[in-house]
Every structure is written in structure tokens, then in C-alpha cells.
Design an enzyme around this catalytic site. Structure first.
Site, mmCIF file in Angstrom:
data_model
loop_
_atom_site.group_PDB
_atom_site.id
_atom_site.type_symbol
_atom_site.label_atom_id
_atom_site.label_comp_id
_atom_site.label_asym_id
_atom_site.label_seq_id
_atom_site.Cartn_x
_atom_site.Cartn_y
_atom_site.Cartn_z
ATOM 1 N N GLU B 61 37.262 41.358 29.507
ATOM 2 C CA GLU B 61 36.093 41.859 30.160
ATOM 3 C C GLU B 61 35.130 42.665 28.947
ATOM 4 O O GLU B 61 33.883 42.445 29.060
ATOM 5 C CB GLU B 61 36.182 42.946 31.257
ATOM 6 C CG GLU B 61 36.732 42.156 32.462
ATOM 7 C CD GLU B 61 38.117 41.824 32.571
ATOM 8 O OE1 GLU B 61 38.804 42.193 31.499
ATOM 9 O OE2 GLU B 61 38.836 41.263 33.315
ATOM 10 N N HIS B 130 40.922 48.271 43.989
ATOM 11 C CA HIS B 130 40.106 47.064 44.296
ATOM 12 C C HIS B 130 39.056 47.380 45.189
ATOM 13 O O HIS B 130 38.382 46.419 46.055
ATOM 14 C CB HIS B 130 41.093 45.933 44.924
ATOM 15 C CG HIS B 130 41.492 44.818 43.967
ATOM 16 N ND1 HIS B 130 41.805 45.034 42.953
ATOM 17 C CD2 HIS B 130 41.641 43.616 44.500
ATOM 18 C CE1 HIS B 130 42.193 44.105 42.448
ATOM 19 N NE2 HIS B 130 42.143 42.920 43.240
#
Lengths: 317, 350
Positions: B61, B130
Site C-alpha cells: 500500500e 475492518h
């Protein structure tokens, strides 16, 4: 190289005047990699760098006046005074920028090469990094992606043995040379001594040709050494993290002395002296212009956080 | 007449239009070209535009954010996506130090047109890593425009405007909005960045919300209306820079403020909304502003704790009633369906 040396030594000489009010990382002793590599590049090729970036900026063709003005915080500086020594840029010669967060320009350079390829341009991107950068994960992510995509990127790691004052032996495993990390990511790789600008240039010519031909990225480790302290204008042997013997041993392999010896038969000592005088005179003028230039107006504080424009779909280039 | 389509299709339309009209636009992210296409927001685009422009990427990322930045400096207009906000945290260095500051610190020489999409998870046991709604983190950094489209219309219109922006934009897309349907015009449609939107006019209390909480705020306004309370609902749409003018104007009319936020209460978007209104329209306030947001604990996975963590419309109603000096409504009975899903049709896995 002589020009870089002259510039850096002049900055060191004037830094104690307290007028250059930004941290300044000088590259005295490390001039061969910027010069050898950038001489193999076209003006429209991209280069990015880190905190010790003066040499990379100038070798890529960056404007001396604007660099000195930037260090003096002037409006005429290459980043309008917003960046200082650690944020040099000159888009007119493809120098996309330098930042002090170690390794952060490595993926950005990969992205510049990626963007150029997507646009069908045959530009090459070079990123200069220090030995500590390879301790950052983002370098490995970047090497892997550049290799995966066979991007036209040159990774030039200037291994000067120290991260601030922390030696390589405290940071990296012995028995693994930095350039071998290139092999781990399936890149061409080499290790050269920073004394020899000609060898570095020959490597860069080949690596650039390979990159432009679509044959992928290369990784070079240059064994080099900074004569002065990590940040600032002085020697720092008295700190005790490195020895006088070590500094002297590296100074004995000085890249400029090496080049001067190699050129002596060709150009003669008078010509070399003439070059040094010309550099010194140009430097005087650059410092005078910088000091005479205006500071940014107070409103400039608020300018440029956002560009505040938009480009309608399909417009622009 | 506009068609009615779901949020994820509206996103896909915006992305397809940009790919179609501008060769500099490309999409990148883990799973962008996969068959599920980020919950339907990119499905099929790879077939139409090819794998060069609709790209998968390594699980890197931070580097890929730098790659997006470098490519933007080289003249591209990248759209980088994360299936969860939480994964974007691996790229905080590039987003905060590089992307946000590049334009300013180099004297404004080159635009940085990057859209970074982040999907917020919620419910169905998404758990602590999450489901985070970190709008305020990004909103705190000068140089980043932070948007949070709540409706299908805005999903398309704000996304298109964000891709056209010459500044970097962070877009928070809430997973519970993805299947919500609404009217969306065909073709190019834009919404202005930096402007809040009054989605319901009212005279008695101002409810400021963003992202999914706009939908809860609208439900709250309907419930309040049943008891004769006329709520004004403002969708921030752009969280940063904050449209303080619209907020102050509304509170000058209503005198009461409830700030509803998808994130945590402390140091959140709601805190900033309240601060802005207190600074700009203190004299107009007739009660202490209130925040409706999650308590300051990590998101629990078990459905048994969902109701205590994710505020819904009732919490907004209670806050508004309290400000107006009205008695609390009677305690609610058991919910008609589990509170860990957006609606009863949802059966996982997510």
C-alpha cells in the site's frame, strides 16, 4: 564535481552566519554518484532525491541561484521558500523533488517511470537513496513493483556508512552487501566505489540504455563517504562515532582528486584552476542575489495548500 | 427522469466515464479488476478498458501510494482503492507526508490529481481492524480534501468531481451505502467539492451528518417530524475543508445542533462540527450542541454488542429531543432485525 564541491564548501563557510535557517546536509566527498549518473540522463528524464540533495539537484541541471535562494528562505527560491534545503525541485530539468523522510521518494520515482510509460514516453527515472533507506519496507515494495513491471528506473544507493551517527554495523547484517538486494528482486545490480566517477558514469549509460529499451530497472550501490557531519557545516570526528583515521582514509580516495589525476594529461592544471575560479565567482553572485531577494509576503503562508482548480474530463494533457 | 440505481453502480458509472473521457485516468488497487470488483464498484471495467488502466496491485500500500503520486507528477490521474480503510493505514506516510504536502512544499508548481478511495466496513462482525471510520485523521491534514458520499447521486457526482480535481482527494465510501438505491442522472454529473448540502430543510434543530449517518439522520428527521419537530439535515459531503458557512447559517435558523458521525466521538468529525458552530454562531445556540457517534472503544465483532457501538437514528432523535427540552421517548422494544446488518435482506458474508 568541482562545482558541487565549491558550492557545498561555500554553504559550509556561510552557514554559521545564521542566515540560512534550514537544516543543511552537505555532500562533500559524495560528488561522484550524482555527477556520474546524471551525466547519462536527458533533461526530460526524471530524478528524485532525499535530504542530502544539493548534488543531485545541481547535477541534474537545477538552477544554482534558485537553490541558494531556497536555502535563504526567499520568494525566488526553487520552492518559493516553502521547502528549504530538504525540498529542492526544478521541473524544467526533470528534478521532481527531494524529501527528508528516508526512502519516501523511492516509490514516487517508480511512479514517475510508471506514469511516463503509461503516457508512451521514453523517459527514465532515477532515484538517489542512502544506505539507511534500504531498511525501510517501502524500498522493497518499490523494487518489487519496478521489477514486476520492468519499469525504466535506476535506483542509486549512496552507501556512506552512516544513518545520522549510527553506523551500518548497527543497522544491517554483515555479509550482505546492499546491492545484492537488487538481485533478490531480480534487478540488474552492481557495486562501485564512489571515488571513480568514470566507472559510475559508464554503469549509468548502460543502465539508462537498458531502461529506455524496456529491459527494466537497475540497482547501483556506490561506496562513498561524507566528510562533514550529518547535518551542518562542520567536521564531527570529536563526537567519537567515527575516527580521524577513517575520515582520512576516505579523503585519500577523494573523487575529485581522482578525476583531476585522470584528466591532468588531457586538460592541464591551469585549466582545472580556471574552472575552480569560475565556479567560485558564479557562487559569489548566487549568494548575493539570494540575500538581496525578497522574502515571501505573509499571505504566501496560505497559498498553495490546495490548487483549487479542476481539469474537466478530457481537457489538458 | 433519472434512473434509480444502487450506490455501487453509481460509483462504477463515474469511474467508467472518467476512464472513457480521459486517457490519463487509471484505476489501481487490490481486487479492482477481480470478479467482485470492490463490491460492484469496478466490475466489468477491466473488460472494457483493459488491465493497464484497470489494474490490480501488489499488497504494497505505501509504495503503491507513492507510485500513484509519482505517476500524477508525470501527468496521470490515478484512482487508488482500498477495500478497507484499515489497509490504507499502511500508506499513511505517503498520504500524509507526501501526497498532502507536495503541492505546498514545492511552491505550488505541479498539481497532484489523485483520488484515494477507502471503503468503511461496519457490522457483520467486521471487527476492530475492518470497520474504522477515520475521516478525522485525514481531515486534520492540510492539503487533503476528504469527501464522504452518502447517496448514489453523490457517489457518482462527488467521485467524478474528485477525479477532475487537481488536488488529492480521499473518499470514504461506507459499505452500508453500497446497496442503497437512489436517483442518478445518466452521463456526466458533478457535485461541488467543499460544499455541504442541505438535504432536508427544517426550522427546529440542525442535524449535521456525513457518510452513512446521513441516512440515519434522515430517518431521525422523519421520526422527529411525527412528534412535530422540524429538523434540518445537512450532509457535509466534503468533510475537509469544512463548509462552516452552511453550518452556521443553519444553526442561526434553528438554534440547536446535533452532529452525527460514523467515527468515534472524541476528536472526531462531530467534535469539529460542534467547535466550528460554537466559534461561528455561539450567540445563536439555545442549547449545548450534542454529538452522536461511536463510543471510544474498538469495534467489537459480536452482534450482541453492535447496538451499543453503532448509533442509529434513535440516538439522533434522543439527542434532538433533549436539546428541545422534550421528554425521552419510551424505551424501544427489541429491534425488528439484527443491528449488525444494513437491512434484513443482508445475509453475508460481506
Amino acid at each position: 564535481m568541482m562545482r558541487l564541491r565549491a558550492v557545498e564548501e561555500r554553504i559550509a563557510a556561510r552557514y554559521p552566519e545564521q542566515e540560512m535557517r534550514c537544516p543543511t546536509h552537505l555532500c562533500v566527498g559524495q560528488e561522484a554518484a550524482p555527477v556520474g549518473v546524471c551525466a547519462a540522463l536527458r533533461p526530460d528524464d526524471y530524478a528524485l532525491s532525499h535530504h542530502r540533495s544539493h548534488g543531485h539537484y545541481l547535477a541534474k541541471g537545477g538552477d544554482l541561484d534558485r537553490m541558494i535562494a531556497e536555502m535563504y528562505g526567499r520568494e525566488t527560491g526553487c520552492s518559493r521558500g516553502k521547502g528549504g534545503s530538504m525540498h529542492l525541485v526544478d521541473l524544467s530539468v526533470g528534478f521532481l523533488g527531494a524529501v527528508p523522510i528516508v526512502a519516501s521518494t523511492v516509490p514516487i520515482a517508480v511512479g514517475a517511470a510508471f506514469g511516463a510509460r503509461m503516457r508512451g514516453e521514453d523517459r527514465v527515472a532515477v532515484v538517489f537513496l542512502g544506505d539507511a533507506a534500504v531498511e525501510e519496507g517501502v524500498v522493497h515494495e518499490s523494487l518489487a513493483f519496478a521489477s514486476l513491471e520492468r519499469l525504466p528506473v535506476l535506483f542509486v544507493c549512496e552507501n556512506n556508512l552512516y544513518s545520522v551517527q549510527t553506523g551500518l554495523e548497527a543497522r544491517q547484517p554483515s555479509g550482505r552487501a546492499i546491492h545484492e538486494l537488487g538481485a533478490a528482486h531480480a534487478l540488474s545490480h552492481a557495486q562501485l566505489h564512489g571515488e571513480d566517477v568514470f566507472a559510475i558514469h559508464a554503469w549509468a549509460e548502460e543502465a539508462v540504455a537498458q531502461a529506455r529499451a524496456g529491459e527494466g530497472p537497475s540497482f547501483l550501490e556506490v561506496l562513498t563517504y561524507r566528510y562533514l557531519e550529518h547535518v551542518g557545516p562542520y567536521e564531527d570526528v570529536e563526537l567519537g562515532y567515527r575516527t580521524r583515521e577513517e575520515v582520512d582514509a576516505w579523503r585519500a580516495r577523494d573523487p575529485i582528486a581522482h578525476a583531476t589525476r585522470a584528466l591532468a594529461d588531457e586538460v592541464g592544471p591551469e585549466t582545472i584552476d580556471g574552472w575552480m575560479r569560475a565556479h567560485a565567482e558564479a557562487l559569489d553572485a548566487a549568494f548575493e542575489r539570494a540575500i538581496a531577494a525578497p522574502y515571501p509576503e505573509p499571505e504566501a503562508l496560505f497559498e498553495g495548500v490546495f490548487r483549487g482548480t479542476s481539469t474537466r474530463l478530457g481537457e489538458g494533457t | 427522469m433519472s434512473r434509480v440505481i444502487p450506490y455501487h453502480e453509481a460509483l462504477r458509472e463515474a469511474l467508467a466515464l472518467c476512464l472513457e473521457h480521459d486517457p490519463r485516468v487509471y484505476l489501481m488497487g487490490l481486487g479492482v479488476p477481480d470478479p467482485k470488483g470492490l463490491f460492484g464498484s469496478t466490475t466489468g471495467l477491466v473488460d472494457r478498458f483493459g488491465p493497464e488502466r484497470v489494474r490490480d496491485m501488489p499488497a504494497s500500500e505505501n509504495a503503491m501510494t507513492g507510485v500513484a503520486l509519482g505517476s500524477a507528477l508525470a501527468g496521470m490521474r490515478p484512482v487508488l482503492s482500498h477495500q478497507r480503510v484499515d489497509f490504507a493505514l499502511l500508506a499513511m506516510e505517503q498520504m500524509v507526508n507526501q501526497v498532502a504536502k507536495w503541492h505546498y512544499m514545492f511552491g505550488g508548481q505541479r498539481p497532484v490529481p489523485i483520488l484515494i478511495r477507502m471503503i468503511v466496513g461496519r457490522g457483520w462482525g467486521q471487527g476492530a481492524q475492518h470497520s474504522q471510520s477515520l475521516l478525522s485523521w485525514f481531515a486534520h491534514v492540510p492539503g487533503l480534501t476528504v469527501i464522504a458520499p452518502a447517496t448514489p447521486h453523490d457517489a457518482k457526482a462527488l467521485t467524478l468531481a474528485a477525479i477532475e480535481s487537481d488536488d488529492p482527494v480521499i473518499s470514504f465510501e461506507h459499505r452500508w451505502c453500497f446497496n442503497v438505491k437512489g436517483e442518478v442522472p445518466e452521463g456526466i454529473v458533478r457535485a461541488p467539492l467543499g460544499e455541504a448540502h442541505v438535504v432536508r430543510e427544517g426550522a427546529d434543530v440542525t442535524i449535521v451528518a456525513s457518510s452513512y449517518m446521513v441516512l440515519e439522520a434522515m430517518r431521525a428527521a422523519e421520526q422527529l417530524a411525527e412528534d412535530g419537530v422540524d429538523a434540518e439535515v445537512i450532509d457535509l459531503r466534503t468533510v475537509a475543508p469544512l463548509d462552516r458557512v452552511t453550518l452556521a447559517r443553519s444553526v442561526r435558523k434553528t438554534g440547536h445542533l446535533v452532529a452525527a458521525d460514523i467515527g468515534w466521538t472524541s476528536f472526531g468529525v462531530g467534535a469539529e462540527v460542534v467547535s466550528a458552530v460554537v466559534e461561528d454562531a455561539f450567540d445563536a445556540l439555545r442549547s449545548a450542541p450534542r454529538r452522536v457517534a461511536s463510543p471510544d472503544v474498538p469495534s467489537p465483532s459480536t452482534p450482541a454488542l453492535s447496538a451499543g457501538f453503532w448509533p442509529r437514528a434513535r440516538a439522533i432523535v434522543d439527542a434532538a429531543r433533549a436539546q428541545l427540552g422534550r421528554a425521552p421517548l419510551p424505551a424501544e422494544g427489541p429491534p425488528p432485525f439484527p443491528l449488525d446488518v444494513p437491512d434484513p435482506t443482508f445475509t453475508g458474508p460481506f
